[in-house]
Design an enzyme around this catalytic site. Sequence first.
Site, short mmCIF file in Angstrom:
data_model
loop_
_atom_site.label_atom_id
_atom_site.label_comp_id
_atom_site.label_asym_id
_atom_site.label_seq_id
_atom_site.Cartn_x
_atom_site.Cartn_y
_atom_site.Cartn_z
N VAL A 100 0.85 -1.20 0.00
CA VAL A 100 0.00 0.00 0.00
C VAL A 100 0.88 1.25 0.00
O VAL A 100 0.67 2.18 -0.79
CB VAL A 100 -0.95 0.01 1.21
CG1 VAL A 100 -1.88 1.22 1.14
CG2 VAL A 100 -1.77 -1.28 1.25
N TYR A 101 1.87 1.26 0.85
CA TYR A 101 2.79 2.40 0.91
C TYR A 101 3.52 2.56 -0.42
O TYR A 101 3.60 3.66 -0.97
CB TYR A 101 3.78 2.20 2.05
CG TYR A 101 4.77 3.32 2.20
CD1 TYR A 101 4.40 4.52 2.79
CD2 TYR A 101 6.10 3.17 1.78
CE1 TYR A 101 5.32 5.55 2.94
CE2 TYR A 101 7.01 4.19 1.93
CZ TYR A 101 6.62 5.39 2.51
OH TYR A 101 7.51 6.41 2.65
N SER A 102 4.07 1.48 -0.92
CA SER A 102 4.80 1.55 -2.18
C SER A 102 3.89 2.04 -3.30
O SER A 102 4.28 2.87 -4.12
CB SER A 102 5.38 0.18 -2.52
OG SER A 102 6.30 0.25 -3.59
#
Length: 242
Positions: free
Chosen positions: A152-154
């Site tokens: 999700v962050y990436s």
Amino acid sequence: MTGKLNGKIAAITGAASGIGLATAEALIAEGARVVFVDRDRAALDRLTAQHGDRAVAQVTDLLDAASCDAMVPEILEKVGQIDILHCNAGTYIGGDLTETNAATIDRMLNLNINAVMKNVHAVIPHMAERGTGDIVVTCSVAGHSAIPWEPVYSGSKWAITCFVQTMRRQLNKKGIRVSQVSPGPVISALLADWPEENLRKAKESGSLIEPSEVADSIVFMLTRPRNVTIRDMIVLPTNFDI
């Protein structure tokens, strides 16, 4: 320091800690006046008292639509101009996608992507009218490589990489430089969500950098001649293996 930013006014989101705080203090050291933007009023009060008239507090909750919309107008009312906007505030989700929930995903995407886009959208008319300005976004090495333990962050940082590079092309004819800094792992509260084993290995191998080392890179970017744009600076710990 060189004083190369004398007379400049910068606004930095997430300025009460981490990369935002380190950058704010680095810009002050270079002669800028800095608007510290954060939702933590107590921290802002302490920091502005510490830095005197070189620091201005702006209490904004970027996850609150009305507060986010009011940010740029309120800053302009306080200081009159914005020469530098550093969109730095962000959050982190690590681990497998199935280990999080929809509300946490929404919060991270709203802060890491939507708030950045809205802040940039809000400042463009002011900078375009003046014919000059710098917009810097804190991205991540995760915006350049698909990191398996943080999908999700990436994904959010890949979106920001695309946004920054498209906006750079839209705004460079208006005298506005748009760029990003993409650090590897930085010693900050965001790493609290890292898988424990990954964090342990990073600490043991020296695969972490300090926020001040990212701030040094941002100062370098901002102090280039106006005909030079550092499109993206990837800043990695030497021992970081990605």
